[in-house]
Design an enzyme around this catalytic site. Structure first.
Site, PDB file in Angstrom:
ATOM      1  N   CYS A 168       0.826  -1.201   0.000  1.00 30.61           N
ATOM      2  CA  CYS A 168       0.000   0.000   0.000  1.00 30.61           C
ATOM      3  C   CYS A 168       0.871   1.265   0.000  1.00 30.61           C
ATOM      4  O   CYS A 168       1.519   1.555  -0.985  1.00 30.61           O
ATOM      5  CB  CYS A 168      -0.982  -0.041   1.161  1.00 30.61           C
ATOM      6  SG  CYS A 168      -2.366   1.127   0.984  1.00 30.61           S
ATOM      7  N   HIS A 175      -3.771  -5.177   0.345  1.00 31.41           N
ATOM      8  CA  HIS A 175      -3.240  -5.649   1.630  1.00 31.41           C
ATOM      9  C   HIS A 175      -3.262  -7.177   1.647  1.00 31.41           C
ATOM     10  O   HIS A 175      -4.327  -7.774   1.847  1.00 31.41           O
ATOM     11  CB  HIS A 175      -4.073  -5.103   2.790  1.00 31.41           C
ATOM     12  CG  HIS A 175      -3.844  -3.663   3.064  1.00 31.41           C
ATOM     13  ND1 HIS A 175      -2.985  -3.221   4.050  1.00 31.41           N
ATOM     14  CD2 HIS A 175      -4.335  -2.554   2.459  1.00 31.41           C
ATOM     15  CE1 HIS A 175      -2.970  -1.900   4.060  1.00 31.41           C
ATOM     16  NE2 HIS A 175      -3.784  -1.472   3.099  1.00 31.41           N
ATOM     17  N   GLU A 224      -2.282  -9.157   3.906  1.00 36.54           N
ATOM     18  CA  GLU A 224      -2.635  -9.657   5.237  1.00 36.54           C
ATOM     19  C   GLU A 224      -4.136  -9.609   5.493  1.00 36.54           C
ATOM     20  O   GLU A 224      -4.613 -10.198   6.470  1.00 36.54           O
ATOM     21  CB  GLU A 224      -1.877  -8.864   6.320  1.00 36.54           C
ATOM     22  CG  GLU A 224      -2.397  -7.479   6.618  1.00 36.54           C
ATOM     23  CD  GLU A 224      -1.944  -6.403   5.631  1.00 36.54           C
ATOM     24  OE1 GLU A 224      -2.134  -5.220   5.951  1.00 36.54           O
ATOM     25  OE2 GLU A 224      -1.421  -6.739   4.544  1.00 36.54           O
TER      26      GLU A 224
END
Length: 205
Positions: free
Chosen positions: A83, A180, A182
């Site tokens: 990001c 993202h 994660e």
């Protein structure tokens, strides 16, 4: 015999929660250390730039080692940039005035969509880069951002939100992703695993 864990240095910009990205890297086979000092970044075998922060605030934090850090990345030190971490790989951003790392040419621009930030799931059309091994082009990943670079040199994946933008880039051993991993369920975990596996082969001793 079990594989040795890859030592990864997680860059702390001084804002945000690093827990989720650290846990995702650990599940992928990394041993994560959060950098306490900027000098730690210059000695790291592998780096992760997390996806929290604003462009100028991040670059102000990294300013004392900006040139040396960019040189290390150009030299092949593996890095995953998420990001805002991906955005600082470029020369500049419309979000601020500070210079980026300049690993890739161009300007990060405000998304041309009436609803910002771009928050939620969207498709990622990739070109077959090893970062996406095992992931079909067009799979959905999770995004939270208002700025992104236009497709250009180094682009390995694209997403459309008010127009096409680069949602993943590569510059040597550095992988930048605007989404993202994660927060992107199984496909995000696989991107992280692919990065850690490749970095484990390429990381300098």
């Amino acid at each position: 015999m079990s594989r040795a864990l890859l030592p990864v240095t997680l860059v702390d910009y001084g804002v945000g929660n690093l827990h989720s990205i650290a846990k995702a890297a650990e599940r992928a086979g990394a041993r994560v250390t959060v950098a306490d000092r900027l000098d730690d970044l210059l000695a790291a075998r592998c780096l992760i730039f997390p996806g929290v922060g604003a462009f100028d605030a991040v670059m102000e934090r990294l300013a004392p080692v900006r040139v040396e850090l960019a040189d290390r990345l150009r030299g092949g030190v593996p890095c995953l940039a998420v990001c805002i971490g991906m955005q600082i790989l470029f020369e500049r951003s419309e979000e601020g005035v500070a210079p980026g790392l300049g690993l890739l040419p161009g300007t990060v621009r405000r998304l041309r969509h009436p609803k910002l930030p771009h928050m939620g799931w969207n498709t990622v059309a990739h070109d077959g880069d090893p970062a996406f091994d095992g992931i079909p082009s067009g799979s959905y990943f999770y995004f939270v951002h208002s700025f992104a670079p236009d497709p250009g040199p180094g682009t390995i994946a694209r997403t459309d939100y008010g127009g096409a933008y680069a949602s993943a880039v590569r510059a040597g051993g550095t992988l930048g992703v605007q989404f993202h991993p994660e927060k992107s369920s199984a496909v995000g975990a696989l991107v992280m695993r692919n990065f850690v596996d490749r970095a484990g082969r390429e990381a300098q001793p």
